[in-house]
Design a protein around this motif. Structure first.
Motif, PDB file in Angstrom:
ATOM      1  N   LYS A  46       1.037  -1.398  -0.324  1.00 39.79           N
ATOM      2  CA  LYS A  46      -0.179  -0.255  -0.323  1.00 39.79           C
ATOM      3  C   LYS A  46       0.821   1.316   0.462  1.00 39.79           C
ATOM      4  O   LYS A  46       0.248   2.247  -0.119  1.00 39.79           O
ATOM      5  CB  LYS A  46      -0.658  -0.027   1.264  1.00 39.79           C
ATOM      6  CG  LYS A  46      -1.465  -0.881   1.033  1.00 39.79           C
ATOM      7  CD  LYS A  46      -2.679  -1.374   0.375  1.00 39.79           C
ATOM      8  CE  LYS A  46      -4.565  -2.048   0.310  1.00 39.79           C
ATOM      9  NZ  LYS A  46      -4.808  -2.312   1.493  1.00 39.79           N
ATOM     10  N   ASP A  47       1.856   1.343   0.862  1.00 36.91           N
ATOM     11  CA  ASP A  47       3.319   2.463   0.406  1.00 36.91           C
ATOM     12  C   ASP A  47       4.079   1.906  -0.058  1.00 36.91           C
ATOM     13  O   ASP A  47       5.763   1.924   1.200  1.00 36.91           O
ATOM     14  CB  ASP A  47       3.528   2.828   1.964  1.00 36.91           C
ATOM     15  CG  ASP A  47       4.636   3.935   1.336  1.00 36.91           C
ATOM     16  OD1 ASP A  47       4.029   4.929   1.108  1.00 36.91           O
ATOM     17  OD2 ASP A  47       4.305   4.481   2.516  1.00 36.91           O
ATOM     18  N   PHE A  48       4.451   0.936  -0.557  1.00 38.86           N
ATOM     19  CA  PHE A  48       5.267   0.484  -2.153  1.00 38.86           C
ATOM     20  C   PHE A  48       7.204  -0.284  -0.443  1.00 38.86           C
ATOM     21  O   PHE A  48       7.615   0.088  -1.262  1.00 38.86           O
ATOM     22  CB  PHE A  48       5.245   1.247  -2.351  1.00 38.86           C
ATOM     23  CG  PHE A  48       5.095   1.317  -3.083  1.00 38.86           C
ATOM     24  CD1 PHE A  48       4.552   0.771  -4.390  1.00 38.86           C
ATOM     25  CD2 PHE A  48       3.612   2.906  -3.483  1.00 38.86           C
ATOM     26  CE1 PHE A  48       3.520   1.238  -5.123  1.00 38.86           C
ATOM     27  CE2 PHE A  48       3.103   3.293  -4.446  1.00 38.86           C
ATOM     28  CZ  PHE A  48       2.689   1.702  -5.526  1.00 38.86           C
ATOM     29  N   LYS A  84       2.121  16.425  -6.279  1.00 37.89           N
ATOM     30  CA  LYS A  84       1.911  14.921  -7.094  1.00 37.89           C
ATOM     31  C   LYS A  84       2.384  13.774  -6.863  1.00 37.89           C
ATOM     32  O   LYS A  84       2.979  12.897  -7.491  1.00 37.89           O
ATOM     33  CB  LYS A  84       2.111  15.940  -8.713  1.00 37.89           C
ATOM     34  CG  LYS A  84       1.515  16.639  -9.496  1.00 37.89           C
ATOM     35  CD  LYS A  84       3.029  16.574 -10.686  1.00 37.89           C
ATOM     36  CE  LYS A  84       2.097  17.832 -11.282  1.00 37.89           C
ATOM     37  NZ  LYS A  84       2.677  18.036 -12.686  1.00 37.89           N
ATOM     38  N   GLY A  85       2.777  14.099  -5.325  1.00 39.53           N
ATOM     39  CA  GLY A  85       3.006  12.775  -4.780  1.00 39.53           C
ATOM     40  C   GLY A  85       4.738  12.530  -5.368  1.00 39.53           C
ATOM     41  O   GLY A  85       6.041  13.023  -6.079  1.00 39.53           O
ATOM     42  N   ASP A 123      -1.443   7.512 -14.469  1.00 38.00           N
ATOM     43  CA  ASP A 123      -0.061   6.649 -14.203  1.00 38.00           C
ATOM     44  C   ASP A 123       0.522   6.407 -12.779  1.00 38.00           C
ATOM     45  O   ASP A 123       1.035   5.959 -12.556  1.00 38.00           O
ATOM     46  CB  ASP A 123       1.048   7.578 -15.420  1.00 38.00           C
ATOM     47  CG  ASP A 123       1.056   6.432 -16.574  1.00 38.00           C
ATOM     48  OD1 ASP A 123       0.560   5.614 -17.313  1.00 38.00           O
ATOM     49  OD2 ASP A 123       1.748   7.171 -17.727  1.00 38.00           O
ATOM     50  N   LEU A 124       0.399   7.232 -12.418  1.00 41.28           N
ATOM     51  CA  LEU A 124       0.059   7.825 -10.909  1.00 41.28           C
ATOM     52  C   LEU A 124       0.019   6.497  -9.387  1.00 41.28           C
ATOM     53  O   LEU A 124      -0.403   5.419  -9.903  1.00 41.28           O
ATOM     54  CB  LEU A 124      -0.641   7.879  -9.707  1.00 41.28           C
ATOM     55  CG  LEU A 124      -0.041   9.702 -10.572  1.00 41.28           C
ATOM     56  CD1 LEU A 124      -0.741  11.669  -9.439  1.00 41.28           C
ATOM     57  CD2 LEU A 124       1.834  10.678 -10.881  1.00 41.28           C
ATOM     58  N   GLN A 125       0.956   5.763  -8.962  1.00 43.48           N
ATOM     59  CA  GLN A 125       0.974   4.670  -8.032  1.00 43.48           C
ATOM     60  C   GLN A 125       1.116   5.270  -6.471  1.00 43.48           C
ATOM     61  O   GLN A 125       0.575   4.302  -5.914  1.00 43.48           O
ATOM     62  CB  GLN A 125       2.937   3.920  -7.876  1.00 43.48           C
ATOM     63  CG  GLN A 125       2.216   2.942  -9.467  1.00 43.48           C
ATOM     64  CD  GLN A 125       1.226   2.579  -9.932  1.00 43.48           C
ATOM     65  OE1 GLN A 125       0.502   1.591  -9.147  1.00 43.48           O
ATOM     66  NE2 GLN A 125       1.114   2.294 -11.429  1.00 43.48           N
ATOM     67  N   ASP A 126       1.845   6.018  -6.552  1.00 45.29           N
ATOM     68  CA  ASP A 126       2.217   6.196  -4.945  1.00 45.29           C
ATOM     69  C   ASP A 126       0.241   7.031  -3.946  1.00 45.29           C
ATOM     70  O   ASP A 126      -0.485   7.965  -4.829  1.00 45.29           O
ATOM     71  CB  ASP A 126       3.066   8.474  -5.353  1.00 45.29           C
ATOM     72  CG  ASP A 126       3.383   8.662  -3.306  1.00 45.29           C
ATOM     73  OD1 ASP A 126       2.548   7.742  -2.705  1.00 45.29           O
ATOM     74  OD2 ASP A 126       3.984   9.551  -2.515  1.00 45.29           O
ATOM     75  N   PRO A 127       0.183   6.280  -3.878  1.00 48.74           N
ATOM     76  CA  PRO A 127      -1.185   6.887  -3.131  1.00 48.74           C
ATOM     77  C   PRO A 127      -1.460   8.711  -1.948  1.00 48.74           C
ATOM     78  O   PRO A 127      -2.442   9.036  -1.917  1.00 48.74           O
ATOM     79  CB  PRO A 127      -1.617   6.686  -1.608  1.00 48.74           C
ATOM     80  CG  PRO A 127      -0.307   5.436  -0.862  1.00 48.74           C
ATOM     81  CD  PRO A 127       0.555   5.580  -2.810  1.00 48.74           C
TER      82      PRO A 127
END
Length: 546
Positions: A64-66, A403-404, A389-393
């Motif tokens: 969930k947070d890589f 934008k994380g 394309d974003l992955q970061d919650p």
């Protein structure tokens, strides 16, 4: 009698190269980097001149947070490989003369960790107090005003126990209760597990977050940031910075646990720890956590991980550092997996190559240990990604104003003309920006004037300068354009001067430096000495010896 193992201090003044495993090298074609991929690319890091590597988390995790949400501290997540793959990585790194440090996330676990699954099941099970649970106020609200770094309350309601649990980060990252001795013992056992496997040290995530105020007192407010006076430490789009964090982190009990942790590492030869410090006064906390030789070996904070990089700003940080550090030891980073890449932060949309060289030389001149983030040696700019394309919650939640962290986590470009820049044959988990292709390792390795060639020259040269690796540091007076400092060790004295501006600059040499001459070998350009004055071109610098 001391049972301390010997420590050769390799980390003092050493160079640590941070690897983000998901994005380094995909060896099995699933679009995600892995441990065998890292092993295959270790020679790049050894050639560069690093002393060790820091691996961001590769433990079992729901991601969930890589990986910063650990569900098993003592195993490798299958997406990264196996424990045998890790053993192979350590062995190969040691063959190449590289130390191996791993990222330990001790303050919180995943909500899928067996400890939390048991803890949330009832109020009277064996692990009921292993996490931070609290009753609601009479009106049903959380017990206090603590906020999550990722936005909103740091408390999540749980229907199983009809209580709130604390999460300083995502709701899926519940905080452990370090006030419970059994929690400390269990955590230390997981640290020992990897030491027994041969790791040389740890990067400690959120090292000042282990303890919370047992009385759960609310933090005082500091108000919304003034838009006319931006604070580099405060994200204006995140209310977390609107509090003074007196009670939810950096508690005095933390120091006692760090002493227990240090005592464990001291049983293993040549090991070290670097702590990540996010605090209202990061430099003071770095000093507190590293002084005395019985807690962290070194620590870093976020002073150089923001946008500001003028000579007066840098001088002020170093002046404050000199005033508070005592016998503590810092680790200096200009980039990592949590912040915009330094090429973009400091250099803008079209970073000047001279600025990137100057930043590297400046970092190499500081008293402390250097930490480089993968791709920094290539001058990679921050990747511009589409929302889809974003992955970061963190970024998904705060888009579009923030934008994380995905923009600094895109795959490492190894070969410009290969699929996905040589990262792997499959579509990678984050796209490879087209702007990174000309900066790929194979392109830069073929050019003597590349930033990669400069980094390699600089780091190997620095190893031969005792004053830079081990020496004291003093500052020349603050200047509007030029940051100048003196490093001294034994018979070697070096004056390091850096023009952090796009205009030519000059600096009068102190009387005892008038006879100084440029020290060859660093590769740094744009500086000369004439008639007792240093003349620096825009983004130019010089190392002088006398």
């Amino acid at each position: 009698m001391s049972n301390k193992a010997p420590n050769n201090g390799w980390w003092r003044g050493g160079v640590i190269y941070q690897i983000y495993p998901r994005s380094y090298q995909d060896s099995n074609g699933d679009g995600i980097g892995d441990l065998p991929g890292i092993t295959a690319r270790l020679e790049h890091i050894a050639r560069l001149g690093a002393d060790g590597i820091w691996l961001s988390p590769f433990f079992k995790s729901p991601m969930k947070d890589f990986g910063y949400d650990v569900s098993d501290y003592c195993d490798v997540d299958p997406m990264f490989g196996t424990l045998d793959d890790f053993r192979t990585l350590v062995a190969r790194a040691h063959e190449l003369g590289l130390k191996v440090m791993i990222d330990q996330v001790l303050s919180h676990t995943s909500d899928q960790h067996p400890w939390f699954v048991e803890s949330r099941a009832s109020r009277d099970n064996a692990k009921a107090d292993w996490y931070v649970w609290a009753d609601a106020k009479e009106d049903g609200n959380p017990p206090n005003n603590w906020l999550s770094i990722f936005g909103g309350s740091a408390w999540q309601w749980d229907t199983r126990r009809c209580q709130y649990y604390l999460h300083n980060f995502l709701t899926s990252q519940p905080d452990l209760n370090f006030h419970h001795p059994a929690v400390q013992d269990a955590i230390l056992a997981t640290v020992k597990f990897w030491l027994d496997l041969g790791v040389d040290g740890y990067r400690l995530d959120t090292a000042n977050f282990y303890f919370h105020d047992a009385e759960l007192r609310s933090n005082p407010g500091r108000g919304a940031p003034d838009p006319n006076k931006p604070d580099p430490a405060v994200n204006p789009f995140n209310p977390y910075g609107w509090q003074r964090h007196l009670y939810d982190k950096s508690r005095p009990e933390n120091l006692v646990f760090l002493q227990r942790l240090r005592a464990l590492l001291d049983q293993y030869p040549d090991t070290t720890m670097v702590g990540e410090i996010g605090d209202d006064d990061g430099l003071a906390r770095v000093a507190e956590y590293t002084r005395g030789g019985d807690k962290l070996h070194m620590a870093y904070c976020f002073d150089f991980l923001g946008d500001l990089h003028s000579a007066p700003f840098l001088h002020g940080v170093l002046e404050r550092f000199n005033a508070v550090v005592g016998d503590g030891w810092p680790c200096w980073a200009l980039s990592n997996h949590d912040v915009t890449r330094v090429a973009t932060r400091w250099g803008g949309a079209q970073p000047d190559a001279r600025l990137l060289r100057l930043a590297a030389a400046f970092q190499a001149s500081l008293r402390g240990t250097i930490c480089l983030y993968q791709g920094e040696e290539l001058g990679l700019p921050e990747a511009e990604l589409a929302f889809e394309d974003l992955q970061d919650p963190y970024g998904i939640t705060m888009w579009p104003q923030f934008k994380g962290r995905d923009g600094c986590r895109t795959p490492m470009p190894w070969a410009a003309d290969e699929p996905n820049a040589g990262f792997g044959p499959a579509k990678p988990w984050l796209p490879v920006p087209s702007a990174h292709l000309p900066l790929a390792v194979d392109r830069q390795a073929a050019r003597a004037d590349s930033l990669l060639a400069y980094f390699t020259q600089l780091l190997h040269w620095r190893r031969q300068q005792p004053a830079l690796v081990h020496g004291s540091m003093s500052l020349l007076p603050c200047d509007e354009q030029v940051l100048a400092l003196v490093r001294e060790h034994g018979d070697q004295r070096l004056l390091c001067a850096f023009n952090f501006s796009e205009r030519a600059a000059s600096l009068a040499l102190p009387a005892d430096w008038v006879a100084a001459a440029a020290l060859e070998g660093s590769g740094l350009e744009g500086g000369r000495v004439e008639d007792g004055t240093i003349h620096l071109e825009p983004w130019g610098g010089i190392f002088l010896a006398r």
